[in-house]
Design an enzyme around this catalytic site. Structure first.
Site, PDB file in Angstrom:
ATOM      1  N   HIS A 188       0.823  -1.210   0.000  1.00  0.00           N
ATOM      2  CA  HIS A 188       0.000   0.000   0.000  1.00  0.00           C
ATOM      3  C   HIS A 188       0.856   1.260   0.000  1.00  0.00           C
ATOM      4  O   HIS A 188       0.411   2.308  -0.469  1.00  0.00           O
ATOM      5  CB  HIS A 188      -0.974  -0.022   1.181  1.00  0.00           C
ATOM      6  N   ARG A 295     -11.535   3.687  -3.330  1.00  0.00           N
ATOM      7  CA  ARG A 295     -11.323   2.687  -2.280  1.00  0.00           C
ATOM      8  C   ARG A 295     -11.976   3.166  -0.986  1.00  0.00           C
ATOM      9  O   ARG A 295     -11.338   3.820  -0.156  1.00  0.00           O
ATOM     10  CB  ARG A 295      -9.826   2.458  -2.072  1.00  0.00           C
ATOM     11  N   ARG A 331     -15.992   1.349  -4.669  1.00  0.00           N
ATOM     12  CA  ARG A 331     -15.917  -0.033  -4.201  1.00  0.00           C
ATOM     13  C   ARG A 331     -16.345  -0.092  -2.739  1.00  0.00           C
ATOM     14  O   ARG A 331     -15.887   0.709  -1.920  1.00  0.00           O
ATOM     15  CB  ARG A 331     -14.484  -0.564  -4.330  1.00  0.00           C
ATOM     16  N   GLU A 430     -11.604 -10.725  -9.329  1.00  0.00           N
ATOM     17  CA  GLU A 430     -10.260 -10.844  -8.739  1.00  0.00           C
ATOM     18  C   GLU A 430      -9.998 -12.228  -8.166  1.00  0.00           C
ATOM     19  O   GLU A 430      -8.985 -12.443  -7.502  1.00  0.00           O
ATOM     20  CB  GLU A 430     -10.043  -9.773  -7.662  1.00  0.00           C
ATOM     21  N   ASN A 453      -4.334  -7.155  -9.145  1.00  0.00           N
ATOM     22  CA  ASN A 453      -3.416  -7.458  -8.035  1.00  0.00           C
ATOM     23  C   ASN A 453      -3.789  -8.785  -7.375  1.00  0.00           C
ATOM     24  O   ASN A 453      -2.975  -9.695  -7.253  1.00  0.00           O
ATOM     25  CB  ASN A 453      -3.440  -6.349  -6.983  1.00  0.00           C
ATOM     26  N   ASP A 454      -5.049  -8.888  -6.958  1.00  0.00           N
ATOM     27  CA  ASP A 454      -5.494 -10.127  -6.311  1.00  0.00           C
ATOM     28  C   ASP A 454      -5.673 -11.258  -7.316  1.00  0.00           C
ATOM     29  O   ASP A 454      -5.404 -12.416  -6.991  1.00  0.00           O
ATOM     30  CB  ASP A 454      -6.798  -9.884  -5.542  1.00  0.00           C
ATOM     31  N   ARG A 464       1.220 -11.594  -2.719  1.00  0.00           N
ATOM     32  CA  ARG A 464       1.791 -10.413  -3.370  1.00  0.00           C
ATOM     33  C   ARG A 464       2.453  -9.463  -2.385  1.00  0.00           C
ATOM     34  O   ARG A 464       3.152  -8.533  -2.792  1.00  0.00           O
ATOM     35  CB  ARG A 464       0.721  -9.669  -4.175  1.00  0.00           C
ATOM     36  N   CYS A 501      -9.045  -2.207 -12.992  1.00  0.00           N
ATOM     37  CA  CYS A 501      -8.703  -1.179 -12.014  1.00  0.00           C
ATOM     38  C   CYS A 501      -7.478  -1.539 -11.196  1.00  0.00           C
ATOM     39  O   CYS A 501      -7.048  -0.773 -10.335  1.00  0.00           O
ATOM     40  CB  CYS A 501      -9.884  -0.893 -11.080  1.00  0.00           C
TER      41      CYS A 501
END
Length: 540
Positions: A188, A295, A331, A430, A453-454, A464, A501
């Protein structure tokens, strides 16, 4: 001069002093005191100082984020004056003849356990509050300051690593760049750096030492290096490199207002990812067509307790109004895994990435979920808001979500609260499970958004967040790209649109691939909108 090499997660060159992120690591000890009256006085003085600190925080917060969001500090002042809380501390000091630190810490633990055991969600949330106010008093008793960075000029923030709750509380105006010992390109800290358009290095190891705090440094996100105590020649060379990099970014500004069209006339929507309402300025500044990922969990990470419906509504409404009719995709709460919030009281899990997180929390704690959905529907009356749900694995989950949505809409209709009946509903793709049933899922929703990412993490069975696995983490893996293609085909077969995204959307080496797949939208960090537009316009 000392040169350290790490992994660059965002380019650019910045020059400034290093400021190590400070955390209070304290072990409260118990010792005997003979003068309990003086010890009670010492506690009362610390409590008064803490109340004054909270009053100042409240006044600052009113200016920065408005009165409603600042009320938490007012509530904390009241808690510090609570008779039961004060009596417990004084009783422990006088009855056990012990130091004030021990009495405050013990009372905090006792009260937190008491609140956590209550069935009411609001009272459970007070557990984190009592810990917070006690920490404030303990800081004063021990003479330790606040956590974070203490600076009057922009600095290069250094740390072992930073968790989301720490990054969101930083004063972004005071951050030139990030340098961390650990972490990965998908952390993050990295995502925040890309959002803020500042250089960041991770994986510098133990060579990045706290003793460098206050030293002049150059962070070079283009080459993955940080120069500590640079010599004059290096300073001159890096200032030129910095100027050249900024000149290239200035050239990109000429693309503002231009269409996202390939040379053959294929178009694609370019949207921006944001973490909070203060990022909207960057979205507009970089000429994004909308917001493809808001987010919303950062509202929870920034809070000491569950954000209220009014608090969330005010934020969503402000973003919708500021975007002036452009699409804003929000989201829903994505807490869990690497994003932990104390007041949720989530159990420690052996494998949190595969555990109790995101939509799984929302569907099993509908009282929290409904508050967010009410705020989202209410805000939809003020702009083009769409909502999407994370970590979907089955059609059954989507149907359960839609049933809750209908309940919320019925409540709003009964209360005569306006909302948009045609608000778009989407899901994040995801998990491999969502890909495999994507044709059926597409029949239930208005759009897909791929969280690469996921999706990469779950497809390759690689954590990750684990830097030791960076060499094995291949976001370009054929299996990952095949998953995205399959989801795109399913969406289009049902007449629905699909976007990306995740961080992969900003990978310029894959832009042409995504266009060939028929991806309708890419949502990236605001700073990547213009470079991505440039790449799209170069493609035949």
């Amino acid at each position: 001069m000392i040169i350290l090499t790490g992994k660059s997660v965002f380019g650019g060159v910045e020059i400034g002093r290093i400021a190590f992120y400070k955390r209070n690591e304290r072990q409260v000890k118990r010792w005997h005191v003979s003068d309990t009256k003086a010890e009670v006085k010492r506690f009362e003085d610390a409590k008064t100082a803490a109340v004054n600190q909270l009053r100042e925080l409240y006044e600052k917060a009113v200016k920065d984020v408005g009165e409603e969001n600042a009320m938490i500090f007012e509530m904390h002042q009241m808690m510090l004056e609570d008779a039961d809380y004060l009596e417990s501390i004084i009783h422990i000091i006088t009855g056990q003849q012990v130091n004030a630190e021990y009495a405050v810490s013990t009372t905090a633990d006792n009260f937190a356990q008491m609140f956590s055991a209550m069935e009411d969600a609001y009272m459970q949330g007070r557990a984190a509050d009592v810990k917070d106010i006690s920490e404030c008093v303990l800081n004063i008793l021990s003479g330790k300051g606040q956590t974070g960075i203490d600076t009057e000029e922009p600095v290069i923030v250094a740390a072992d690593d930073l968790v989301p709750s720490e990054t969101v509380q930083l004063d972004k105006r005071m951050v030139l760049g990030f340098a961390t010992m650990y972490g990965s390109a998908n952390s993050h800290t990295a995502i925040l750096a890309r959002t803020m358009n500042i250089p960041a290095l991770v994986g510098l190891g133990n060579f990045l030492r706290p003793e460098y705090d206050g030293h002049l440094a150059i962070i070079d996100g283009l080459d993955g290096k940080i120069y500590i105590d640079p010599d004059d020649d290096t300073l001159e060379k890096m200032r030129k490199k910095q100027a050249d990099d900024r000149a290239k970014r200035t050239l990109l500004l000429e693309l503002k207002g231009k269409e996202n069209l390939t040379r053959s006339g294929q178009s694609i929507q370019l949207y921006a990812n944001i973490g909070n309402s203060s990022d909207v300025g960057l979205v507009l500044q970089n000429d994004a067509g909308g917001i493809g990922l808001f987010r919303s969990e950062f509202l929870y990470l920034e809070n000491d307790t569950f954000p209220t419906e009014e608090q969330q509504f005010a934020v969503y409404k402000r973003v919708a109004e500021n975007m002036a009719g452009k699409k804003v995709i929000i989201r829903t709460l994505d807490i869990g895994a690497d994003k932990q919030v104390d007041y949720f009281h989530l159990d420690k899990e052996e494998n949190p990435a595969l555990g109790y997180r995101a939509i799984r929390i929302c569907l099993t704690r509908p009282e929290i979920f409904k508050i967010q959905l009410r705020a989202l529907f209410r805000a939809s009356a003020f702009g083009q808001i769409a909502v999407m749900f994370p970590m979907i694995t089955s059609v059954g989950e989507v149907k359960q979500i839609k049933q809750i949505l209908e309940e919320v809409k019925a409540e709003l209709r009964e209360a005569k609260v306006p909302y948009r009946e045609d608000m778009e509903i989407g899901i994040m793709i995801e998990t491999p499970a969502a890909v495999m049933v994507s044709r059926e899922l597409a029949k239930e929703v208005d759009f897909f958004s791929v969280g690469t990412n996921d999706l990469t993490q779950y497809t390759l069975a690689i954590d990750r967040q684990n830097p030791k696995l960076d060499a094995f983490y291949d976001a370009h893996h054929p299996a990952v790209l095949a998953m995205i293609q399959m989801a795109a085909d399913s969406a289009h077969a049902e007449g629905k649109w699909i976007g990306i995204c995740g961080e992969l959307g900003a990978d310029l080496s894959l832009t042409e691939t995504f266009l060939k797949m028929g991806i309708d939208e890419l949502s990236v960090s605001p700073s990547m909108i213009l470079p991505l537009r440039k790449r799209v316009r170069e493609i035949e």
